[in-house]
Design an enzyme around this catalytic site. Structure first.
Site, PDB file in Angstrom:
ATOM      1  N   LYS A  28     -52.825  -3.282  48.360  1.00 19.45           N
ATOM      2  CA  LYS A  28     -53.034  -2.477  47.148  1.00 19.45           C
ATOM      3  C   LYS A  28     -53.255  -1.041  47.608  1.00 19.45           C
ATOM      4  CE  LYS A  28     -55.255  -3.535  42.751  1.00 19.45           C
ATOM      5  NZ  LYS A  28     -55.380  -2.126  42.401  1.00 19.45           N
ATOM      6  N   ASP A  30     -53.896   1.911  45.818  1.00 21.54           N
ATOM      7  CA  ASP A  30     -54.802   2.820  45.119  1.00 21.54           C
ATOM      8  C   ASP A  30     -54.094   4.102  44.681  1.00 21.54           C
ATOM      9  OD1 ASP A  30     -57.214   3.302  43.967  1.00 21.54           O
ATOM     10  OD2 ASP A  30     -58.227   3.974  45.780  1.00 21.54           O
ATOM     11  N   GLU A 169     -57.953  -0.928  49.183  1.00 20.92           N
ATOM     12  CA  GLU A 169     -58.515  -1.369  47.908  1.00 20.92           C
ATOM     13  C   GLU A 169     -58.458  -2.883  47.726  1.00 20.92           C
ATOM     14  OE1 GLU A 169     -58.072  -0.372  43.125  1.00 20.92           O
ATOM     15  OE2 GLU A 169     -56.425   0.034  44.501  1.00 20.92           O
TER      16      GLU A 169
END
Length: 301
Positions: A28, A30, A169
């Site tokens: 992920k 971000d 993240e």
């Protein structure tokens, strides 16, 4: 061509070990979602709500333009000095329609492409994720400010461990057989956040509104450092009704007239002696040293 709204993931947990082989995991990043339309040599970037953002990220256009017509799903990402995603830096670009040369130089961005939705006049939406991913990698899009981040089939747990080690993240887990469902939030994609914990001291509170009128709306919290109690943010989620009543009772005898924080803290507020220790869950830090997405976990007895 009709616009294609991004498919969205649900929040959840990693797949259990016996089912890992049916899933791929991606980091992920971000960033902010952007669908890239590369048609007839022209490039358009649209937000997840179909808002035109092409002019906001001009440094991406030349590297996205190519000989083939396609539609990509991806994220615009800003990195910090260590090469890690920095959403705080990206915020200074997100609502600027025509960034200045200075802003382009100080906060450059990348485009991370993680799916292909249309290619050479043909929709790929009904193809399984595994096939779309293979097509994406065959396109050799990695150049300049465009990246195709890796996808890891059957390794969600390991990928999450790596995300934690590097302060990312979290991960997004995608079923290998998943079609692309425009505009839908589906359990075929699951986002798993790498949450962090922090011990804090309560230095004050702000009153609530609406359903929380007459009680605590958010706690103002800090951490001790060499200069005193440093303000790190306000926490407005994670409370039960019992928690709110208990906190109100505990703070009543701790009232003080002035802020206990050594630096700047939001005012007006109700200040208390910083004797109540608690724990918060959070997603990271802003550039200003404030917690991102903090959630109250409870008092530490």
């Amino acid at each position: 061509m009709m616009l294609i709204r991004p498919m969205l993931a649900v929040s959840g947990e990693l797949p259990i070990a016996s089912q890992e082989a049916a899933w791929a995991a991606e980091f992920k990043w971000d960033g902010v979602r952007a669908v890239a339309y590369l048609l007839g040599g022209e490039v358009r970037l649209l937000s997840r709500n179909d808002r035109e953002v092409t002019g906001a990220y001009p440094e991406l256009l030349a590297d996205l333009a190519g000989a083939r017509n396609m539609v990509l799903d991806g994220e615009v990402v800003a990195l910090d000095s260590s090469g890690a995603p920095d959403f705080g830096r990206l915020q200074s670009r997100m609502h600027v329609r025509s960034p200045s040369r200075s802003l382009l130089a100080t906060v450059p961005v990348l485009y991370h492409a993680f799916d292909v939705l249309h290619l050479d006049g043909r929709s790929t939406l009904r193809m399984p994720y595994e096939r779309r991913r293979a097509l994406l990698e065959e396109l050799a899009l990695d150049r300049g400010r465009v990246r195709v981040p890796p996808s890891f089939p059957g390794s969600a747990g390991v990928v999450m461990d790596v995300a934690r080690e590097h302060g990312l993240e979290g991960v997004v887990c995608k079923r290998l057989d998943s079609p692309y469902l425009p505009g839908r939030r589906s359990e075929l994609w699951v986002k798993v956040k790498n949450t962090l914990m922090l011990d804090v001291l309560v230095g004050g509170w702000k009153p609530g509104e609406g359903r929380r009128s007459g009680t605590i709306g958010s706690l103002l919290v800090g951490v001790p450092d060499a200069g005193g109690l440093r303000y790190v943010g306000h926490v407005g989620t994670g409370f039960t009704e019992h928690m709110l009543r208990d906190l109100s009772a505990r703070m009543a005898p701790l009232v003080r007239p002035a802020s206990p924080f050594a630096g700047v803290a939001p005012e007006p507020a109700h200040w208390v002696e910083p004797r109540l220790a608690g724990e918060v869950e959070y997603a990271g830090w802003t550039r200003d040293g404030v917690l991102r997405h903090p959630t109250w976990r409870g008092l530490k007895e």
